[in-house]
Design a protein around this motif. Structure first.
Motif, PDB file in Angstrom:
ATOM      1  N   SER A  65       0.819  -1.205   0.000  1.00 49.25           N
ATOM      2  CA  SER A  65       0.000   0.000   0.000  1.00 49.25           C
ATOM      3  C   SER A  65       0.852   1.254   0.000  1.00 49.25           C
ATOM      4  CB  SER A  65      -0.887   0.029   1.237  1.00 49.25           C
ATOM      5  OG  SER A  65      -0.091  -0.023   2.392  1.00 49.25           O
ATOM      6  N   TYR A  66       2.130   1.081   0.238  1.00 51.88           N
ATOM      7  CA  TYR A  66       2.978   2.247   0.434  1.00 51.88           C
ATOM      8  C   TYR A  66       4.011   2.364  -0.665  1.00 51.88           C
ATOM      9  CZ  TYR A  66       2.120   4.515   4.875  1.00 51.88           C
ATOM     10  OH  TYR A  66       1.603   5.285   5.859  1.00 51.88           O
ATOM     11  N   GLU A 126      -1.225  -7.618  12.292  1.00 49.14           N
ATOM     12  CA  GLU A 126      -0.717  -6.557  11.417  1.00 49.14           C
ATOM     13  C   GLU A 126       0.242  -5.678  12.218  1.00 49.14           C
ATOM     14  OE1 GLU A 126       0.209  -5.353   8.856  1.00 49.14           O
ATOM     15  OE2 GLU A 126      -1.180  -4.028   7.836  1.00 49.14           O
ATOM     16  N   ASP A 127       1.173  -5.048  11.521  1.00 47.83           N
ATOM     17  CA  ASP A 127       2.150  -4.232  12.242  1.00 47.83           C
ATOM     18  C   ASP A 127       1.560  -2.923  12.752  1.00 47.83           C
ATOM     19  OD1 ASP A 127       1.910  -3.116   9.686  1.00 47.83           O
ATOM     20  OD2 ASP A 127       4.055  -3.082   9.260  1.00 47.83           O
ATOM     21  N   ILE A 128       0.811  -2.227  11.868  1.00 46.30           N
ATOM     22  CA  ILE A 128       0.380  -0.881  12.248  1.00 46.30           C
ATOM     23  C   ILE A 128      -0.916  -0.522  11.539  1.00 46.30           C
ATOM     24  CG2 ILE A 128       1.723   0.273  10.422  1.00 46.30           C
ATOM     25  CD1 ILE A 128       2.390   2.472  12.466  1.00 46.30           C
ATOM     26  N   ILE A 129      -1.729   0.262  12.199  1.00 46.45           N
ATOM     27  CA  ILE A 129      -2.864   0.869  11.506  1.00 46.45           C
ATOM     28  C   ILE A 129      -2.639   2.377  11.489  1.00 46.45           C
ATOM     29  CG2 ILE A 129      -4.279   0.666  13.617  1.00 46.45           C
ATOM     30  CD1 ILE A 129      -6.723   0.607  11.604  1.00 46.45           C
ATOM     31  N   ASP A 130      -2.709   2.896  10.279  1.00 43.43           N
ATOM     32  CA  ASP A 130      -2.412   4.309  10.055  1.00 43.43           C
ATOM     33  C   ASP A 130      -3.691   4.952   9.500  1.00 43.43           C
ATOM     34  OD1 ASP A 130      -1.121   6.677   9.483  1.00 43.43           O
ATOM     35  OD2 ASP A 130       0.040   5.912   7.819  1.00 43.43           O
ATOM     36  N   THR A 137      -5.559  -0.236   4.663  1.00 43.06           N
ATOM     37  CA  THR A 137      -5.086  -1.618   4.512  1.00 43.06           C
ATOM     38  C   THR A 137      -5.953  -2.588   5.307  1.00 43.06           C
ATOM     39  OG1 THR A 137      -2.837  -0.779   4.265  1.00 43.06           O
ATOM     40  CG2 THR A 137      -3.061  -3.124   4.732  1.00 43.06           C
ATOM     41  N   LYS A 162      -1.737   4.587  14.848  1.00 42.06           N
ATOM     42  CA  LYS A 162      -1.639   6.050  14.699  1.00 42.06           C
ATOM     43  C   LYS A 162      -3.065   6.581  14.549  1.00 42.06           C
ATOM     44  CE  LYS A 162       2.524   6.154  11.913  1.00 42.06           C
ATOM     45  NZ  LYS A 162       3.029   6.513  10.582  1.00 42.06           N
ATOM     46  N   LYS A 214       4.006   9.894  13.561  1.00 40.26           N
ATOM     47  CA  LYS A 214       5.362   9.973  13.024  1.00 40.26           C
ATOM     48  C   LYS A 214       5.673   8.670  12.324  1.00 40.26           C
ATOM     49  CE  LYS A 214       7.611  13.257  15.925  1.00 40.26           C
ATOM     50  NZ  LYS A 214       8.783  13.544  16.744  1.00 40.26           N
ATOM     51  N   TYR A 215       6.607   8.714  11.389  1.00 42.30           N
ATOM     52  CA  TYR A 215       6.992   7.499  10.681  1.00 42.30           C
ATOM     53  C   TYR A 215       7.932   6.697  11.561  1.00 42.30           C
ATOM     54  CZ  TYR A 215       7.877   4.440   6.770  1.00 42.30           C
ATOM     55  OH  TYR A 215       7.944   3.343   5.954  1.00 42.30           O
ATOM     56  N   ILE A 216       7.563   5.440  11.835  1.00 43.53           N
ATOM     57  CA  ILE A 216       8.404   4.622  12.710  1.00 43.53           C
ATOM     58  C   ILE A 216       9.152   3.549  11.914  1.00 43.53           C
ATOM     59  CG2 ILE A 216       7.096   5.047  14.818  1.00 43.53           C
ATOM     60  CD1 ILE A 216       5.762   2.308  14.472  1.00 43.53           C
ATOM     61  N   ASP A 238       9.715  -0.781   8.193  1.00 45.71           N
ATOM     62  CA  ASP A 238      10.832  -0.558   7.276  1.00 45.71           C
ATOM     63  C   ASP A 238      11.069   0.916   6.987  1.00 45.71           C
ATOM     64  OD1 ASP A 238       8.446  -0.212   5.641  1.00 45.71           O
ATOM     65  OD2 ASP A 238       9.843  -0.158   3.950  1.00 45.71           O
TER      66      ASP A 238
HETATM   67  P1  5GP Z   1      -2.724   2.211   6.373  1.00 46.19           P
HETATM   68  O1  5GP Z   1      -3.325   1.498   5.205  1.00 46.19           O
HETATM   69  O2  5GP Z   1      -3.438   1.977   7.680  1.00 46.19           O
HETATM   70  O3  5GP Z   1      -2.534   3.672   6.081  1.00 46.19           O
HETATM   71  O4  5GP Z   1      -1.251   1.732   6.507  1.00 46.19           O
HETATM   72  C1  5GP Z   1      -0.901   0.476   6.882  1.00 46.19           C
HETATM   73  C2  5GP Z   1       0.454   0.129   6.308  1.00 46.19           C
HETATM   74  O5  5GP Z   1       1.240   1.294   6.073  1.00 46.19           O
HETATM   75  C3  5GP Z   1       1.219  -0.706   7.283  1.00 46.19           C
HETATM   76  O6  5GP Z   1       0.987  -2.076   7.072  1.00 46.19           O
HETATM   77  C4  5GP Z   1       2.638  -0.312   7.008  1.00 46.19           C
HETATM   78  O7  5GP Z   1       3.162  -1.121   5.985  1.00 46.19           O
HETATM   79  C5  5GP Z   1       2.569   1.095   6.482  1.00 46.19           C
HETATM   80  N1  5GP Z   1       2.902   2.115   7.505  1.00 46.19           N
HETATM   81  C6  5GP Z   1       2.064   3.002   8.079  1.00 46.19           C
HETATM   82  N2  5GP Z   1       2.713   3.786   8.960  1.00 46.19           N
HETATM   83  C7  5GP Z   1       3.992   3.356   8.961  1.00 46.19           C
HETATM   84  C8  5GP Z   1       5.156   3.762   9.688  1.00 46.19           C
HETATM   85  O8  5GP Z   1       5.156   4.666  10.527  1.00 46.19           O
HETATM   86  N3  5GP Z   1       6.311   3.093   9.393  1.00 46.19           N
HETATM   87  C9  5GP Z   1       6.354   2.079   8.475  1.00 46.19           C
HETATM   88  N4  5GP Z   1       7.541   1.503   8.263  1.00 46.19           N
HETATM   89  N5  5GP Z   1       5.280   1.673   7.774  1.00 46.19           N
HETATM   90  C10 5GP Z   1       4.107   2.305   8.017  1.00 46.19           C
END
Ligand code: 5GP
Length: 172
Positions: free
Chosen positions: A67-68, A96-100, A104, A128, A148-150, A156
């Motif tokens: 997605s990124y 899952e690692d993170i929800i932003d 996703t 986040k 913030k970007y982690i 990664d």
């Molecule tokens: P979303 O679809 O919720 O915006 O984003 C989810 C995906 O974005 C995560 O699975 C991850 O791959 C990526 N992502 C979102 N924030 C971060 C971050 O702070 N650091 C990294 N490395 N990946 C992120």
């Protein structure tokens, strides 16, 4: 060189994951879970979380989404690897690692629900919350973090640094 500022050290991460594992163990009470690890970011979290779960029988499967590009979200999700197991009538836990923004997980939950699991829950290591663009229910959250970007512990920086045992924020 990547300039990182420490956010959570290894001990803090592992302690929080232990608490999450105990909570999930209690909730499922000896049931059998099909855990779906979302590649690639969630690998370290999924390994540590499932290893710490002692009372639940676990099968692991994988999905991969992209997605990124760089560090900005596009809102466009591609499923590049689907689960191999039959999810019908299973108790499924997405790891899952993170929800932003939520794009996703919203996409993934819909995709998994179409396979008719008996139950579906989601565990994320980091949330986040402020950046959410679509609402998504998440059942287990490790850390609520700032916008913030982690990087590190699975997260990664242009596909590097995932193997760090701590999480840092990317500094300029
Ligand atoms: P979303 O679809 O919720 O915006 O984003 C989810 C995906 O974005 C995560 O699975 C991850 O791959 C990526 N992502 C979102 N924030 C971060 C971050 O702070 N650091 C990294 N490395 N990946 C992120």
């Amino acid at each position: 060189m990547v300039n990182l500022k420490l956010l959570y050290d290894e001990e803090t991460i592992q302690k929080r994951i232990q608490e999450m594992a105990e909570e999930i163990d209690r909730d499922y009470e000896g049931k059998s879970i099909l855990a779906i690890c979302v590649l690639r970011g969630a690998i370290y979290f999924a390994v540590d979380l499932t290893k710490k779960m002692k009372n639940t029988s676990i099968e692991i499967d994988f999905v991969r989404v992209s997605s990124y590009s760089g560090i900005e979200t596009t809102g466009k999700i591609d499923l590049t690897l689907d689960v191999s197991e039959d999810l019908k009538d299973r108790d499924v836990l997405i790891i899952e690692d993170i929800i932003d923004t939520g794009y996703t997980l919203s996409f993934l939950k819909k995709h998994i629900l179409e396979k008719n699991p008996r139950t579906l829950k989601v565990a994320v290591l980091a949330d986040k919350e402020e950046r959410r663009r679509v609402p998504v229910d998440v059942d287990y959250v490790g850390f609520k973090i700032p916008s913030k970007y982690i990087v590190g512990y699975g997260f990664d920086y242009n596909n590097t640094c995932r193997n760090l045992n701590y999480i840092g924020t990317l500094e300029n």
